[in-house]
Design a protein around this motif. Structure first.
Motif, mmCIF file in Angstrom:
data_model
loop_
_atom_site.group_PDB
_atom_site.id
_atom_site.type_symbol
_atom_site.label_atom_id
_atom_site.label_comp_id
_atom_site.label_asym_id
_atom_site.label_seq_id
_atom_site.Cartn_x
_atom_site.Cartn_y
_atom_site.Cartn_z
ATOM 1 N N VAL A 101 76.314 23.160 36.773
ATOM 2 C CA VAL A 101 77.266 24.236 37.076
ATOM 3 C C VAL A 101 76.526 25.545 37.313
ATOM 4 N N ILE A 102 75.619 25.884 36.399
ATOM 5 C CA ILE A 102 74.877 27.147 36.509
ATOM 6 C C ILE A 102 74.053 27.180 37.787
ATOM 7 N N ARG A 103 73.355 26.096 38.081
ATOM 8 C CA ARG A 103 72.470 26.073 39.249
ATOM 9 C C ARG A 103 73.254 26.162 40.554
ATOM 10 N N ARG A 104 74.439 25.599 40.580
ATOM 11 C CA ARG A 104 75.248 25.709 41.798
ATOM 12 C C ARG A 104 75.805 27.126 41.942
ATOM 13 N N LEU A 105 76.193 27.749 40.829
ATOM 14 C CA LEU A 105 76.666 29.128 40.900
ATOM 15 C C LEU A 105 75.566 30.082 41.348
ATOM 16 N N LYS A 106 74.335 29.774 41.012
ATOM 17 C CA LYS A 106 73.204 30.614 41.440
ATOM 18 C C LYS A 106 73.068 30.645 42.956
ATOM 19 N N GLN A 107 73.660 29.676 43.657
ATOM 20 C CA GLN A 107 73.585 29.646 45.111
ATOM 21 C C GLN A 107 74.611 30.582 45.768
ATOM 22 N N SER A 108 75.483 31.182 44.954
ATOM 23 C CA SER A 108 76.450 32.151 45.482
ATOM 24 C C SER A 108 75.728 33.387 45.990
ATOM 25 N N LYS A 109 76.231 33.941 47.072
ATOM 26 C CA LYS A 109 75.658 35.162 47.644
ATOM 27 C C LYS A 109 76.342 36.415 47.104
ATOM 28 N N GLU A 110 77.467 36.242 46.410
ATOM 29 C CA GLU A 110 78.271 37.390 46.005
ATOM 30 C C GLU A 110 78.162 37.731 44.514
ATOM 31 N N LEU A 111 77.713 36.800 43.698
ATOM 32 C CA LEU A 111 77.691 37.025 42.254
ATOM 33 C C LEU A 111 76.498 37.893 41.843
ATOM 34 N N ASP A 112 76.775 38.883 41.005
ATOM 35 C CA ASP A 112 75.711 39.702 40.432
ATOM 36 C C ASP A 112 75.252 39.153 39.087
ATOM 37 N N GLU A 113 76.120 38.401 38.430
ATOM 38 C CA GLU A 113 75.832 37.949 37.074
ATOM 39 C C GLU A 113 76.508 36.610 36.809
ATOM 40 N N ILE A 114 75.869 35.793 35.982
ATOM 41 C CA ILE A 114 76.480 34.569 35.468
ATOM 42 C C ILE A 114 76.403 34.657 33.950
ATOM 43 N N VAL A 115 77.559 34.501 33.296
ATOM 44 C CA VAL A 115 77.630 34.593 31.835
ATOM 45 C C VAL A 115 78.247 33.309 31.302
ATOM 46 N N VAL A 116 77.544 32.638 30.424
ATOM 47 C CA VAL A 116 78.090 31.452 29.755
ATOM 48 C C VAL A 116 78.795 31.928 28.487
ATOM 49 N N ALA A 117 80.099 31.691 28.409
ATOM 50 C CA ALA A 117 80.896 32.133 27.261
ATOM 51 C C ALA A 117 81.174 30.935 26.364
ATOM 52 N N THR A 118 80.503 30.899 25.233
ATOM 53 C CA THR A 118 80.671 29.785 24.299
ATOM 54 C C THR A 118 81.177 30.312 22.967
ATOM 55 N N THR A 119 81.161 29.474 21.938
ATOM 56 C CA THR A 119 81.741 29.844 20.659
ATOM 57 C C THR A 119 80.657 30.214 19.654
ATOM 58 N N THR A 120 81.098 30.698 18.521
ATOM 59 C CA THR A 120 80.171 31.047 17.443
ATOM 60 C C THR A 120 79.850 29.844 16.563
ATOM 61 N N GLU A 121 80.404 28.675 16.884
ATOM 62 C CA GLU A 121 80.154 27.475 16.088
ATOM 63 C C GLU A 121 78.709 27.011 16.270
ATOM 64 N N ASP A 122 78.103 26.528 15.162
ATOM 65 C CA ASP A 122 76.722 26.046 15.232
ATOM 66 C C ASP A 122 76.558 24.903 16.219
ATOM 67 N N VAL A 123 77.606 24.082 16.363
ATOM 68 C CA VAL A 123 77.528 22.934 17.253
ATOM 69 C C VAL A 123 77.297 23.357 18.697
ATOM 70 N N ASP A 124 77.593 24.616 19.018
ATOM 71 C CA ASP A 124 77.421 25.110 20.383
ATOM 72 C C ASP A 124 76.091 25.835 20.596
ATOM 73 N N ASN A 125 75.204 25.752 19.633
ATOM 74 C CA ASN A 125 73.864 26.335 19.813
ATOM 75 C C ASN A 125 73.133 25.768 21.034
ATOM 76 N N PRO A 126 73.244 24.445 21.325
ATOM 77 C CA PRO A 126 72.572 23.919 22.522
ATOM 78 C C PRO A 126 73.038 24.574 23.822
ATOM 79 N N ILE A 127 74.276 25.030 23.851
ATOM 80 C CA ILE A 127 74.781 25.706 25.047
ATOM 81 C C ILE A 127 74.047 27.027 25.254
ATOM 82 N N VAL A 128 73.814 27.738 24.152
ATOM 83 C CA VAL A 128 73.061 29.001 24.225
ATOM 84 C C VAL A 128 71.642 28.736 24.717
ATOM 85 N N GLU A 129 71.035 27.660 24.235
ATOM 86 C CA GLU A 129 69.674 27.333 24.649
ATOM 87 C C GLU A 129 69.609 27.018 26.146
#
Length: 267
Positions: free
Chosen positions: A36-64
């Motif tokens: 998902v992230i790599r395909r969004l990087k191909q956009s010509k209009e986006l200035d930023e990509i932000v992954v919005a995840t939770t504060t749960e420890d189980v979602d630490n891999p998403i932050v990584e």
């Protein structure tokens, strides 16, 4: 004007836990979220990509993964996804927010750019290509001004409105300028399902990426052509039911009965 995509992601999905961390295709070493992230990087209009995840420890891999891919991340509420979106957009000073979910690994950057252009040129509050489904399911994009997002954050009170971010907008069309973008005739294929909710969806997506992975920047016409040439692909997940909202209990019961009948459990 600062434009950013906010990608909601968590590992605690109910129908297919950990789905955004699955390799796509299997054995590739690349996760669904990375696609998902790599395909969004191909956009010509986006200035930023932000992954919005939770504060749960189980979602630490998403932050990584966000760190590895060199994009921003934000951690917020597990259940109040609307608040998570709003705070992520506010922290990153976004004027226009593109809403993308992490279970849509075929997201088309050209469609993202098209909706952004239409949104800005028409001076609207909210733009979607899913209010009237015409694109394949899994290419859904929503664009909204930060001001509209702030209004929704302040006024949405129902639990499902806060879980799914934008229902308050299309439930109150008199309060917002809304634009729906439909697919051109050659890409009109709402019967194709390429989102990820179940094991059947995952099998289909692995097949799609196996066929198209040599072209890492494949677009919607490549997908539509693939399904035209191999119509049996649709069989893989044709019985998967898309989550949807109901206006009242009667409608929900009728839908439940239809689902039971489809599974031959209606006795």
């Amino acid at each position: 004007m600062r434009i950013g995509a906010v990608v909601q992601a968590r590992t605690s999905s109910t129908r297919l836990p950990g789905k955004v961390l699955k390799e796509l295709p299997m054995g590739s070493g690349v996760t669904v979220l990375e696609q998902v992230i790599r395909r969004l990087k191909q956009s010509k209009e986006l200035d930023e990509i932000v992954v919005a995840t939770t504060t749960e420890d189980v979602d630490n891999p998403i932050v990584e993964i966000a760190k590895k891919e060199g994009v921003k991340y934000f951690r917020g509420s597990l259940d109040n996804v609307l608040e998570r979106y709003y705070l992520a957009a506010r922290e990153n000073h976004l004027d226009v927010v593109v809403r993308v979910t992490s279970d849509c690994p075929c997201i088309d950057p050209d469609i993202v750019d098209q909706l952004l252009d239409d949104h800005i040129q028409n001076h609207v509050d909210y733009t979607s290509n899913g209010l009237v489904p015409t694109f394949p399911r899994g290419l859904d994009v929503e664009v909204l001004n930060f001001g509209a997002l702030e209004t929704v954050h302040k006024n949405a009170s129902e639990a499902f409105e806060r879980e799914h971010v934008t229902p308050y907008i299309y439930k109150n069309p008199e309060s917002f300028k809304i634009l729906n973008v439909e697919a051109p005739d050659e890409l009109n294929a709402p019967d194709i399902r390429i989102t990820l909710d179940t094991e059947e969806d995952y099998c289909l997506l692995c097949a799609v990426f196996d066929y198209l992975e040599e072209n890492g920047s494949f677009r919607t016409w490549d997908l539509v052509d693939l399904f035209k040439s191999r119509p049996w692909l649709k069989i893989i997940n044709e019985k998967v039911v898309q989550k949807r909202f109901f206006d009242d209990l009667d409608h929900e019961i009728r839908a439940a009965l239809e689902l039971l009948e489809m599974q031959e459990l209606d006795n």
